[in-house]
Design an enzyme around this catalytic site. Structure first.
Site: not given
Lengths: 135, 135
Positions: A62-63, A68, A83
């Site tokens: 879904e992405s 970081h 998404c």
């Protein structure tokens, strides 16, 4: 009007600095967050930096989820892009907030790829945002 | 006040749909963009989706570049996150705009991890933004 994707950017301050410097734990937590929001994990990359910090990405069907960390500042930059209707990026974001023990957070949700009636809107900026903060 | 990172979110519309559906080309272009902005590539993950689209992330020593494409809409969602003074995320973003032949773009730059005098700001939202658009 609907958006093809939802993209949450989260600023996590005053996290547990030991966690932020632990590559393996960060990877476990990122995957746990992906699973908690019902995403399908496709692949992942995690990297330790010298002398401090971890960077990592979990690619999901879904992405993606990315992190970081700056342990020296107790800070982690998170982004969760999803998404589809079955995955809620806020679930992953809140899971990570708890796992990293972030005491101060700011989050912004960006709508990505806004379309209307299956046609791309060509005459308006496509990014809108909602901001929450517990500062 | 300085930010630990700069995060550009770019909406690319009316791209070349054949490029958006070509996993190998997308990977080449994403790495080319990373190199053009003087980033150091650490690792990458690219994935084709059925029936359409490519998702991919290039992890760089300075953070990451990510892409998700919807060829059926001629749309690509890009994000370029960099830290440090030697890498300019706008260089990578503009390179990708050209390579994907995007005719309509909206970009927003988010400052990530804003700190003051080496202390994390704890009482203000840490995300600010600048928006550009050629709509």
């Amino acid at each position: 009007m609907r958006a093809l994707g939802r993209h949450i950017l989260a600023e996590f301050f005053e996290c547990d600095t030991h966690i932020l410097n632990d590559r393996d734990l960060i990877e476990i937590y990122m995957k746990q967050a992906a699973i908690e929001c019902k995403a399908t994990i496709v692949d992942s990359v995690f990297q330790t930096f010298n002398p401090h910090g971890v960077s990592g990405v979990v690619v999901i069907a879904e992405s993606h989820l990315a992190i970081h960390t700056w342990p020296e500042y107790g800070y982690a930059a998170i982004d969760v892009f999803t998404c589809g209707e079955t995955v809620d990026p806020w679930v992953a974001t809140r899971a990570l907030q708890n796992l990293l023990k972030a005491k101060q957070t700011t989050t912004v949700e960006m709508k990505r790829g806004e379309i209307k009636s299956d046609e791309v809107l060509r005459h308006k900026p496509a990014i809108t945002q909602e901001v929450t903060s517990n500062f």
